[in-house]
Design a protein around this motif. Sequence first.
Motif, PDB file in Angstrom:
ATOM      1  N   VAL A   1       0.837  -1.199   0.000  1.00  0.00           N
ATOM      2  CA  VAL A   1       0.000   0.000   0.000  1.00  0.00           C
ATOM      3  C   VAL A   1       0.875   1.254   0.000  1.00  0.00           C
ATOM      4  CG1 VAL A   1      -1.735   1.302   1.289  1.00  0.00           C
ATOM      5  CG2 VAL A   1      -1.871  -1.197   1.167  1.00  0.00           C
ATOM      6  N   ALA A   2       1.969   1.220   0.779  1.00  0.00           N
ATOM      7  CA  ALA A   2       2.871   2.374   0.829  1.00  0.00           C
ATOM      8  C   ALA A   2       3.493   2.644  -0.541  1.00  0.00           C
ATOM      9  CB  ALA A   2       3.963   2.139   1.871  1.00  0.00           C
ATOM     10  N   LEU A   3       3.782   1.572  -1.288  1.00  0.00           N
ATOM     11  CA  LEU A   3       4.340   1.756  -2.625  1.00  0.00           C
ATOM     12  C   LEU A   3       3.341   2.461  -3.540  1.00  0.00           C
ATOM     13  CD1 LEU A   3       6.546   1.314  -4.717  1.00  0.00           C
ATOM     14  CD2 LEU A   3       5.602  -0.983  -5.122  1.00  0.00           C
ATOM     15  N   ILE A   4       2.062   2.041  -3.469  1.00  0.00           N
ATOM     16  CA  ILE A   4       1.023   2.705  -4.262  1.00  0.00           C
ATOM     17  C   ILE A   4       0.888   4.166  -3.840  1.00  0.00           C
ATOM     18  CG2 ILE A   4      -1.433   2.761  -4.780  1.00  0.00           C
ATOM     19  CD1 ILE A   4       0.017   0.522  -6.163  1.00  0.00           C
ATOM     20  N   GLN A   5       0.930   4.416  -2.537  1.00  0.00           N
ATOM     21  CA  GLN A   5       0.809   5.786  -2.041  1.00  0.00           C
ATOM     22  C   GLN A   5       2.010   6.646  -2.438  1.00  0.00           C
ATOM     23  OE1 GLN A   5      -2.614   5.418  -1.462  1.00  0.00           O
ATOM     24  NE2 GLN A   5      -2.018   7.259  -0.338  1.00  0.00           N
ATOM     25  N   LEU A   6       3.173   6.013  -2.539  1.00  0.00           N
ATOM     26  CA  LEU A   6       4.344   6.752  -2.991  1.00  0.00           C
ATOM     27  C   LEU A   6       4.172   7.197  -4.439  1.00  0.00           C
ATOM     28  CD1 LEU A   6       7.224   7.778  -2.467  1.00  0.00           C
ATOM     29  CD2 LEU A   6       8.067   5.527  -3.171  1.00  0.00           C
ATOM     30  N   LEU A   7       3.641   6.307  -5.265  1.00  0.00           N
ATOM     31  CA  LEU A   7       3.370   6.676  -6.657  1.00  0.00           C
ATOM     32  C   LEU A   7       2.325   7.792  -6.727  1.00  0.00           C
ATOM     33  CD1 LEU A   7       3.269   3.115  -8.273  1.00  0.00           C
ATOM     34  CD2 LEU A   7       5.136   4.775  -8.361  1.00  0.00           C
ATOM     35  N   ILE A   8       1.307   7.683  -5.884  1.00  0.00           N
ATOM     36  CA  ILE A   8       0.267   8.719  -5.864  1.00  0.00           C
ATOM     37  C   ILE A   8       0.854  10.055  -5.408  1.00  0.00           C
ATOM     38  CG2 ILE A   8      -1.821   9.462  -4.639  1.00  0.00           C
ATOM     39  CD1 ILE A   8      -2.749   6.551  -4.693  1.00  0.00           C
ATOM     40  N   ALA A   9       1.688  10.012  -4.364  1.00  0.00           N
ATOM     41  CA  ALA A   9       2.310  11.247  -3.870  1.00  0.00           C
ATOM     42  C   ALA A   9       3.176  11.885  -4.947  1.00  0.00           C
ATOM     43  CB  ALA A   9       3.144  10.951  -2.623  1.00  0.00           C
ATOM     44  N   ARG A  10       3.840  11.043  -5.722  1.00  0.00           N
ATOM     45  CA  ARG A  10       4.669  11.594  -6.810  1.00  0.00           C
ATOM     46  C   ARG A  10       3.804  12.238  -7.884  1.00  0.00           C
ATOM     47  NH1 ARG A  10       6.605  14.303  -9.462  1.00  0.00           N
ATOM     48  NH2 ARG A  10       8.501  14.219 -10.740  1.00  0.00           N
ATOM     49  N   VAL A  11       2.679  11.616  -8.221  1.00  0.00           N
ATOM     50  CA  VAL A  11       1.780  12.187  -9.216  1.00  0.00           C
ATOM     51  C   VAL A  11       1.203  13.510  -8.729  1.00  0.00           C
ATOM     52  CG1 VAL A  11      -0.406  11.856 -10.435  1.00  0.00           C
ATOM     53  CG2 VAL A  11       1.216   9.969 -10.257  1.00  0.00           C
ATOM     54  N   MET A  12       0.908  13.583  -7.439  1.00  0.00           N
ATOM     55  CA  MET A  12       0.297  14.788  -6.877  1.00  0.00           C
ATOM     56  C   MET A  12       1.295  15.904  -6.610  1.00  0.00           C
ATOM     57  SD  MET A  12      -2.402  13.217  -4.119  1.00  0.00           S
ATOM     58  CE  MET A  12      -2.936  14.863  -3.663  1.00  0.00           C
ATOM     59  N   ALA A  13       2.586  15.573  -6.602  1.00  0.00           N
ATOM     60  CA  ALA A  13       3.587  16.590  -6.278  1.00  0.00           C
ATOM     61  C   ALA A  13       3.497  17.733  -7.268  1.00  0.00           C
ATOM     62  CB  ALA A  13       4.986  15.976  -6.312  1.00  0.00           C
ATOM     63  N   PRO A  14       3.460  18.964  -6.793  1.00  0.00           N
ATOM     64  CA  PRO A  14       3.381  20.120  -7.699  1.00  0.00           C
ATOM     65  C   PRO A  14       4.602  20.188  -8.579  1.00  0.00           C
ATOM     66  CG  PRO A  14       3.909  20.839  -5.468  1.00  0.00           C
ATOM     67  CD  PRO A  14       3.570  19.374  -5.379  1.00  0.00           C
ATOM     68  N   ALA A  15       4.374  20.549  -9.817  1.00  0.00           N
ATOM     69  CA  ALA A  15       5.473  20.682 -10.761  1.00  0.00           C
ATOM     70  C   ALA A  15       6.352  21.853 -10.358  1.00  0.00           C
ATOM     71  CB  ALA A  15       4.938  20.871 -12.177  1.00  0.00           C
ATOM     72  N   GLU A  16       7.632  21.715 -10.618  1.00  0.00           N
ATOM     73  CA  GLU A  16       8.547  22.817 -10.325  1.00  0.00           C
ATOM     74  C   GLU A  16       8.186  24.017 -11.185  1.00  0.00           C
ATOM     75  OE1 GLU A  16      10.878  23.119  -8.145  1.00  0.00           O
ATOM     76  OE2 GLU A  16      10.614  21.118  -7.317  1.00  0.00           O
ATOM     77  N   PRO A  17       8.115  25.189 -10.600  1.00  0.00           N
ATOM     78  CA  PRO A  17       7.788  26.366 -11.399  1.00  0.00           C
ATOM     79  C   PRO A  17       8.829  26.608 -12.470  1.00  0.00           C
ATOM     80  CG  PRO A  17       8.649  27.001  -9.248  1.00  0.00           C
ATOM     81  CD  PRO A  17       8.454  25.512  -9.207  1.00  0.00           C
ATOM     82  N   VAL A  18       8.344  26.997 -13.620  1.00  0.00           N
ATOM     83  CA  VAL A  18       9.250  27.302 -14.712  1.00  0.00           C
ATOM     84  C   VAL A  18       9.910  28.638 -14.435  1.00  0.00           C
ATOM     85  CG1 VAL A  18       9.452  27.721 -17.188  1.00  0.00           C
ATOM     86  CG2 VAL A  18       7.822  26.016 -16.334  1.00  0.00           C
ATOM     87  N   ALA A  19      11.216  28.628 -14.417  1.00  0.00           N
ATOM     88  CA  ALA A  19      11.942  29.865 -14.123  1.00  0.00           C
ATOM     89  C   ALA A  19      11.722  30.863 -15.241  1.00  0.00           C
ATOM     90  CB  ALA A  19      13.443  29.571 -13.967  1.00  0.00           C
ATOM     91  N   ALA A  20      11.481  32.081 -14.816  1.00  0.00           N
ATOM     92  CA  ALA A  20      11.291  33.129 -15.820  1.00  0.00           C
ATOM     93  C   ALA A  20      12.582  33.341 -16.585  1.00  0.00           C
ATOM     94  CB  ALA A  20      10.870  34.440 -15.138  1.00  0.00           C
ATOM     95  N   ALA A  21      12.441  33.614 -17.845  1.00  0.00           N
ATOM     96  CA  ALA A  21      13.615  33.835 -18.684  1.00  0.00           C
ATOM     97  C   ALA A  21      14.390  35.036 -18.165  1.00  0.00           C
ATOM     98  CB  ALA A  21      13.195  34.068 -20.134  1.00  0.00           C
ATOM     99  N   THR A  22      15.673  34.828 -18.007  1.00  0.00           N
ATOM    100  CA  THR A  22      16.509  35.917 -17.514  1.00  0.00           C
ATOM    101  C   THR A  22      16.687  36.951 -18.610  1.00  0.00           C
ATOM    102  OG1 THR A  22      17.701  34.373 -16.107  1.00  0.00           O
ATOM    103  CG2 THR A  22      18.759  36.494 -16.550  1.00  0.00           C
ATOM    104  N   PRO A  23      16.264  38.154 -18.333  1.00  0.00           N
ATOM    105  CA  PRO A  23      16.395  39.156 -19.388  1.00  0.00           C
ATOM    106  C   PRO A  23      17.850  39.385 -19.751  1.00  0.00           C
ATOM    107  CG  PRO A  23      15.887  40.195 -17.281  1.00  0.00           C
ATOM    108  CD  PRO A  23      15.758  38.703 -17.074  1.00  0.00           C
TER     109      PRO A  23
END
Length: 266
Positions: free
Chosen positions: A131-153
Amino acid sequence: MNSFRNFASGGAMQLAMRERRTLGTWRVPLSAVAFGALLGVMGPFGSQTALGPVARFAFWMVIALVGFGAAAAAGRALPSAVRDERTIRRLFVVAAVSAVPMTFFVAWAMGVVRPGRTFSPLQLLGLFPYVALIQLLIARVMAPAEPVAAATPVDQPAAAPEYPAELLARLPVALRRDILALEAEDHYLRVHSLHGTALILMRLVDAAAIIDPRLGLRVHRSWWVAKDGVGALERAPGRAIVRLLDGTEVPVSRTYLAAAREVLTD
């Protein structure tokens, strides 16, 4: 036309932002359904043979939906120091915490799809890692994506320094360019340029204060020289001089000698 273009671009941007917010709202439930469908197809942990197609898909769909809810609740229940992390440690903590109630739920669900199936305490302990393995996969799916860094002017090149209008306005038009030096004469200022000289009412200290330091520097209490107007910094017997492009010799006092060497010989 500009108004229409601004309206169109602004409307498109607002629509894109609205669509992104909508997708963000439905991201978790859609991910749960997709995850449940995937598990139903794969049939992990022996469910492929133990359960029929309908029961298997229903089982994993329910497990996924409840599992996502348990992971979300576990994530909110964590201490703020851990909750705000975006690390693998947070995923394992969420998986472990949410797997505790999910182990009992999975045992109950197995009894529903397979009547008479029960789990002893020891069997529950054996079920927990799966069950913990399934929950680990779920936690990974739910993890917020890293914000895309704004282009450095790209750094814009610094604007070329210009002489202040307050100074130029007092000069004849012909002398407003190719300035070589400023020389103090009582309360007046003699401006030397490649095209001649002019005497204006201004103190040297006031002129030096408003001129961009990139253009030149004081070398004497009575002289300010333009970097572009310097031909050479020379040592004469007992003194140093700045030779301007027109041949004029400007004395350099000891007070300003170090700065003159640094600026005029680089």
